[in-house]
Every structure is written in structure tokens, then in C-alpha cells.
Scaffold this motif. Structure first.
Motif, PDB file in Angstrom:
ATOM      1  N   SER A 226      15.233  13.115  -1.173  1.00  0.00           N
ATOM      2  CA  SER A 226      16.290  12.102  -1.028  1.00  0.00           C
ATOM      3  C   SER A 226      16.018  11.249   0.205  1.00  0.00           C
ATOM      4  O   SER A 226      15.191  11.618   1.065  1.00  0.00           O
ATOM      5  CB  SER A 226      17.674  12.752  -0.880  1.00  0.00           C
ATOM      6  OG  SER A 226      17.769  13.418   0.363  1.00  0.00           O
ATOM      7  N   GLY A 227      16.763  10.139   0.298  1.00  0.00           N
ATOM      8  CA  GLY A 227      16.686   9.322   1.506  1.00  0.00           C
ATOM      9  C   GLY A 227      17.248  10.079   2.702  1.00  0.00           C
ATOM     10  O   GLY A 227      16.752   9.968   3.828  1.00  0.00           O
ATOM     11  N   PHE A 228      18.284  10.859   2.441  1.00  0.00           N
ATOM     12  CA  PHE A 228      18.883  11.692   3.487  1.00  0.00           C
ATOM     13  C   PHE A 228      17.817  12.599   4.107  1.00  0.00           C
ATOM     14  O   PHE A 228      17.677  12.680   5.325  1.00  0.00           O
ATOM     15  CB  PHE A 228      20.018  12.523   2.875  1.00  0.00           C
ATOM     16  CG  PHE A 228      20.789  13.363   3.855  1.00  0.00           C
ATOM     17  CD1 PHE A 228      22.075  12.994   4.236  1.00  0.00           C
ATOM     18  CD2 PHE A 228      20.260  14.534   4.383  1.00  0.00           C
ATOM     19  CE1 PHE A 228      22.806  13.770   5.135  1.00  0.00           C
ATOM     20  CE2 PHE A 228      20.971  15.312   5.282  1.00  0.00           C
ATOM     21  CZ  PHE A 228      22.252  14.930   5.655  1.00  0.00           C
TER      22      PHE A 228
ATOM     23  N   LEU B   4      15.342  10.815   6.381  1.00  0.00           N
ATOM     24  CA  LEU B   4      15.887  10.591   7.733  1.00  0.00           C
ATOM     25  C   LEU B   4      15.895  11.896   8.527  1.00  0.00           C
ATOM     26  O   LEU B   4      15.502  11.938   9.695  1.00  0.00           O
ATOM     27  CB  LEU B   4      17.327  10.061   7.636  1.00  0.00           C
ATOM     28  CG  LEU B   4      17.498   8.604   7.218  1.00  0.00           C
ATOM     29  CD1 LEU B   4      18.960   8.330   6.854  1.00  0.00           C
ATOM     30  CD2 LEU B   4      17.032   7.658   8.315  1.00  0.00           C
TER      31      LEU B   4
ATOM     32  N   THR C 165      27.348   1.653   8.634  1.00  0.00           N
ATOM     33  CA  THR C 165      26.289   2.057   7.704  1.00  0.00           C
ATOM     34  C   THR C 165      26.860   3.065   6.727  1.00  0.00           C
ATOM     35  O   THR C 165      28.023   3.463   6.829  1.00  0.00           O
ATOM     36  CB  THR C 165      25.065   2.626   8.456  1.00  0.00           C
ATOM     37  OG1 THR C 165      24.088   3.101   7.499  1.00  0.00           O
ATOM     38  CG2 THR C 165      25.438   3.779   9.375  1.00  0.00           C
TER      39      THR C 165
ATOM     40  N   ALA D 123      25.234   8.681   5.190  1.00  0.00           N
ATOM     41  CA  ALA D 123      24.026   9.521   5.231  1.00  0.00           C
ATOM     42  C   ALA D 123      23.239   9.331   6.523  1.00  0.00           C
ATOM     43  O   ALA D 123      22.582  10.269   7.002  1.00  0.00           O
ATOM     44  CB  ALA D 123      23.135   9.217   4.026  1.00  0.00           C
ATOM     45  N   THR D 124      23.278   8.129   7.096  1.00  0.00           N
ATOM     46  CA  THR D 124      22.538   7.879   8.341  1.00  0.00           C
ATOM     47  C   THR D 124      22.992   8.864   9.417  1.00  0.00           C
ATOM     48  O   THR D 124      22.167   9.479  10.113  1.00  0.00           O
ATOM     49  CB  THR D 124      22.771   6.424   8.827  1.00  0.00           C
ATOM     50  OG1 THR D 124      22.680   5.528   7.725  1.00  0.00           O
ATOM     51  CG2 THR D 124      21.766   6.036   9.889  1.00  0.00           C
TER      52      THR D 124
ATOM     53  N   CYS E 186      16.648   2.533   3.605  1.00  0.00           N
ATOM     54  CA  CYS E 186      17.063   3.057   2.302  1.00  0.00           C
ATOM     55  C   CYS E 186      17.589   1.981   1.355  1.00  0.00           C
ATOM     56  O   CYS E 186      17.704   2.212   0.151  1.00  0.00           O
ATOM     57  CB  CYS E 186      18.111   4.153   2.488  1.00  0.00           C
ATOM     58  SG  CYS E 186      17.404   5.690   3.089  1.00  0.00           S
TER      59      CYS E 186
ATOM     60  N   SER F 275      15.248   5.526   0.282  1.00  0.00           N
ATOM     61  CA  SER F 275      15.904   6.311  -0.765  1.00  0.00           C
ATOM     62  C   SER F 275      15.520   5.746  -2.123  1.00  0.00           C
ATOM     63  O   SER F 275      15.410   4.535  -2.288  1.00  0.00           O
ATOM     64  CB  SER F 275      17.423   6.204  -0.602  1.00  0.00           C
ATOM     65  OG  SER F 275      18.076   6.664  -1.779  1.00  0.00           O
TER      66      SER F 275
ATOM     67  N   TYR G 266      17.449   6.734  -4.758  1.00  0.00           N
ATOM     68  CA  TYR G 266      18.683   6.894  -5.539  1.00  0.00           C
ATOM     69  C   TYR G 266      18.633   5.834  -6.642  1.00  0.00           C
ATOM     70  O   TYR G 266      18.199   4.704  -6.407  1.00  0.00           O
ATOM     71  CB  TYR G 266      19.872   6.677  -4.584  1.00  0.00           C
ATOM     72  CG  TYR G 266      21.224   6.801  -5.228  1.00  0.00           C
ATOM     73  CD1 TYR G 266      21.801   8.048  -5.425  1.00  0.00           C
ATOM     74  CD2 TYR G 266      21.923   5.662  -5.641  1.00  0.00           C
ATOM     75  CE1 TYR G 266      23.053   8.159  -6.017  1.00  0.00           C
ATOM     76  CE2 TYR G 266      23.168   5.763  -6.231  1.00  0.00           C
ATOM     77  CZ  TYR G 266      23.729   7.019  -6.425  1.00  0.00           C
ATOM     78  OH  TYR G 266      24.958   7.126  -7.013  1.00  0.00           O
TER      79      TYR G 266
ATOM     80  N   LYS H  30      19.202   2.028  -6.098  1.00  0.00           N
ATOM     81  CA  LYS H  30      18.529   1.306  -5.002  1.00  0.00           C
ATOM     82  C   LYS H  30      17.526   0.308  -5.591  1.00  0.00           C
ATOM     83  O   LYS H  30      17.239   0.334  -6.787  1.00  0.00           O
ATOM     84  CB  LYS H  30      17.830   2.299  -4.063  1.00  0.00           C
ATOM     85  CG  LYS H  30      18.782   3.303  -3.408  1.00  0.00           C
ATOM     86  CD  LYS H  30      19.685   2.674  -2.343  1.00  0.00           C
ATOM     87  CE  LYS H  30      20.852   3.561  -1.974  1.00  0.00           C
ATOM     88  NZ  LYS H  30      20.686   4.414  -0.819  1.00  0.00           N
TER      89      LYS H  30
ATOM     90  N   TYR I 211      31.358  -0.995   3.325  1.00  0.00           N
ATOM     91  CA  TYR I 211      32.036   0.240   2.942  1.00  0.00           C
ATOM     92  C   TYR I 211      33.477   0.106   3.423  1.00  0.00           C
ATOM     93  O   TYR I 211      33.712  -0.499   4.462  1.00  0.00           O
ATOM     94  CB  TYR I 211      31.338   1.455   3.560  1.00  0.00           C
ATOM     95  CG  TYR I 211      29.911   1.566   3.041  1.00  0.00           C
ATOM     96  CD1 TYR I 211      29.654   2.203   1.831  1.00  0.00           C
ATOM     97  CD2 TYR I 211      28.859   0.970   3.727  1.00  0.00           C
ATOM     98  CE1 TYR I 211      28.350   2.276   1.346  1.00  0.00           C
ATOM     99  CE2 TYR I 211      27.562   1.028   3.227  1.00  0.00           C
ATOM    100  CZ  TYR I 211      27.314   1.672   2.037  1.00  0.00           C
ATOM    101  OH  TYR I 211      26.032   1.718   1.546  1.00  0.00           O
TER     102      TYR I 211
END
Ligand SMILES: *Cc1c(COP(=O)(O)O)cnc(C)c1O
Length: 377
Positions: free
Chosen positions: A68-70, A73, A94, A97-98, A167, A189, A191, A194, A319
């Protein structure tokens, strides 16, 4: 979603992944079948090839496929030696997840405000550097490449690891180079929604450092450099599935074309909305924005969203709550008013439908309904 009035049956999806998958048959099915034929389901041949292809695409020396992108990082932080007692600076506007990755390694996230357009403000980020700062994570939010030259210089002077959260920005360019090569490492990421999406969860880290590459390869696979000798801790499983890499190998050659299609749709939105009392996204230098999202701003955001919904148009909010006001981060001790830019953006931002296959007539329809909203009220 409410159904549109009978007189106007248009439905505009915010994102639609089905058409893209259809356009890539039979290549996708063939690529997945080939994995069944080989049986190399984890870190298999396609992972190795995709890592080489993605590194070359980005202009980086190494790429390490993860789940994953998570995780990309998280492992970048671990490979940079970040852990308990350390501070990591990132921005309040952001995706969570960051900050999740920072917490996952036991470090303390420190937030700063963005500039009034939502971009990383290098000076503000550098001003937050303390004796405990070990890393900074600027985010190329919504697909718009941040110019990190000044921040990278400030970080390097203090021995702080600059890790790019790319990501949302696969393929965006700054000064001719792809995002992700300014810091010591960058996370992407895959996902599904994306700009480059897998058929499930996947991510990748890129770096020019052979040492970070080696450590990350070991960290993603239970600390193993030699089988059953676990060198690097903690022993984690962050491996990429071969099927995901096989899918991504089919898609990577299309990425630049898809990003151009996003840019074309963004250009059309701009030309149709330019005279309205609505803030349009900053475009930056040509190629520097790959429009993962097309985000407009108005103090009347909620009413505009409602108006569009009533006309069959899906939108998003990226967000609605800035990180410093998120319940699970209450421990950071922030309150409303701490980061005015991030708070205004959370209250006023609206993401319009955007994906490479979005029909241009639908962009025109959305723009017409936005115009109608401002004309009527
Ligand atoms: C999607 C995303 C991530 C995390 O990626 P996953 O693959 O979902 O773990 C991290 N940061 C940003 C800015 C993202 O948009």
C-alpha cells in the motif's frame, strides 16, 4: 445518491473504474492468467519487472513494491531510522495515511498549515524544524506537484530526511523531472482510484539510495536478507502481490495518456467556469498538475454540492475535517483556529467529477449546472 429528475436522466459518476478496465482487455486477464501459470504469487517476476519499469518511469535508481501507499511511507520512515522520540513534520491538509505512517513507526507527527491554495509552504515547514525533527513529509496533494527545492535544501542542511508523499501525483513533473526524486525517498499508492491504480491494494517506494533500497527490501519482507535470518526489525509483512504488479505493468504505459486526458478535462472545466465566483485549482507549470482531483472552492460549498446532487452529479469533499481536528488525533492537542488555511479549505472545497474516461459532454453538463447554481442564487 438521489435519482435525477425524470426530465434529465443524466448521471455523472465522480469516478468510474469500469470503462478503463474494459479498455485494457484482454491484456489484463492475460497478465493475471500468466501469474496463475507461474504460481509466483508474492514478490514474483512481475513485481521485479514492475519495480524496474516504475523506477525508470520516475527517473529513480530503485523502486520497492509494497502492499500500500501507507506501507511505502512507513518503510521510508523506518529506512531513514525514524522512531520513538523523533518528530516528523507534515501538513494539516492531507489524507490521514500520511500521519498514520508516522504514528505507525512510533514517532510524533507535527503539523503545519498549508498556504492559502493548499500547497506545501516550504518556509513554514522549515520553521517547524526542531532538535527532535528527523523527517519531513510534504504532500503533492490532489496531483499538483509541490516545488520542494528550498525545503530539500533546508532539510539537508539539518540532516532531516525529506520523504515525499506522491500518493496522488504519479507522473506529475517539476522542472522537467517526475515527482518523487527530490527527497531521499517517495511513496506512491496504487489504490484503485489513484492516477495509476491496481486491482486492490498496492504501493511502491522509490529512492536513489542503494542503502535505503536494501533496507526497505528487507523491511517489507520480515527483515529477511538471507532466508530465515531476520536482520532488520521489526519483522513486518509489507510485500506486494504479483497479481497487482502484473496489472500495474499493463497500465503503466498508459499513465501519461491518462494524465493528459485528466489535464484536458481540467482545461475544459477551467474554460467553462472561469468567470464564476468560484476559486479554481492552481495549475502551476505545464505538466505539474495531473489532477488526481479537480477541487474548486466556494463558501457556499454545501449548497453547491446539494444542487449538483439533485441533478445527478456525484462530487467529493477532500477532506471535510483537517487532520488537527480529527478525533483519533485529539492527543496532539490542537483546536479550531490553529491552521486557518487548512480549515477554510476543509469548509469550502468541492471535488468535481474527474477521471480520464469522463465524457467531455459530462464535464460540460457539470459546468452548466455549476453555472446554473450561481445564476439562480
Ligand atoms: C492514498 C493516499 C495514501 C495512502 O495510500 P494507500 O495505498 O491507500 O495506503 C497516502 N497519502 C495520500 C496523500 C494518499 O492520497
Amino acid at each position: 445518491m438521489k435519482s435525477a429528475p425524470a426530465a434529465n436522466p443524466t448521471k455523472v459518476r465522480f469516478v468510474d473504474l469500469v470503462e478503463q478496465a474494459r479498455s485494457l482487455e484482454p491484456q489484463l486477464t492475460d497478465a493475471v492468467s500468466a501469474v496463475f501459470g507461474r504460481g509466483d504469487y508474492i514478490l514474483g517476476e512481475s513485481v521485479k519487472l514492475f519495480e524496474e519499469e516504475f523506477a525508470a518511469y520516475c527517473g529513480a535508481a530503485f523502486a520497492i513494491g509494497v502492499d500500500s501507499g501507507f506501507s511505502a511511507l512507513e518503510l521510508a520512515l523506518r529506512a531513514a531510522g525514524v522512531g520513538p522520540g523523533d518528530q516528523v513534520i507534515t501538513q494539516a491538509n492531507t489524507f490521514i495515511a500520511t500521519v498514520g505512517a508516522v504514528i505507525a513507526v512510533g514517532a510524533e507527527p507535527v503539523l503545519v498549515d498549508c498556504d492559502e491554495t493548499g500547497a506545501v509552504e516550504s518556509e513554514r515547514m522549515a520553521a517547524a524544524f526542531s532538535s527532535r525533527t528527523r523527517a519531513a513529509i510534504p504532500v503533492h496533494l490532489f496531483g499538483r506537484a509541490a516545488n520542494l527545492a528550498d525545503l530539500a535544501a533546508a532539510a539537508q542542511a539539518r540532516g532531516i530526511a525529506l520523504i515525499e508523499d506522491a500518493c496522488q501525483a504519479h507522473g506529475a513533473r517539476v522542472d522537467g523531472a517526475r515527482v518523487g526524486t527530490t527527497g531521499i525517498a517517495a511513496a506512491f499508492s496504487f489504490y484503485p482510484a489513484k492516477n495509476l491504480g491496481a486491482a486492490g491494494d498496492a504501493g511502491i517506494m522509490i529512492t536513489d539510495s542503494a542503502k535505503i533500497d536494501e533496507t526497505t527490501r528487507s523491511l517489507r519482507n520480515i527483515g529477511q536478507r538471507v532466508r530465515y535470518m531476520h536482520m532488520d526489525g521489526p519483522p513486518l509483512n509489507r510485500r506486494m502481490d504479483t497479481i497487482q504488479a502484473a496489472v500495474l505493468r499493463v497500465k503503466l504505459p498508459k499513465l501519461d495518456g491518462w494524465n493528459s486526458a485528466r489535464q484536458e478535462r481540467a482545461g475544459l472545466y477551467r474554460s467553462l467556469l472561469v468567470d464564476l465566483p468560484l476559486r479554481l485549482p492552481e495549475s502551476g507549470a505545464p505538466g505539474s498538475h495531473v489532477y488526481h482531483l479537480f477541487v474548486v472552492e466556494t463558501p457556499r460549498r454545501d449548497d453547491l454540492q446539494k444542487h449538483l446532487r439533485e441533478h445527478g452529479i456525484e462530487t467529493g469533499i477532500h477532506y471535510p475535517i483537517p487532520l488537527h481536528l480529527q478525533p483519533c488525533l485529539a492527543e496532539m492537542g490542537h483546536s479550531a483556529g490553529d491552521f486557518p488555511h487548512a480549515e477554510r479549505l476543509a469548509a469550502e472545497s468541492l471535488s468535481l467529477p474527474m477521471y480520464p474516461e469522463l465524457p467531455l459532454e459530462q464535464v460540460e453538463y457539470v459546468a452548466a449546472k455549476v453555472r446554473e447554481f450561481f445564476a439562480r442564487s
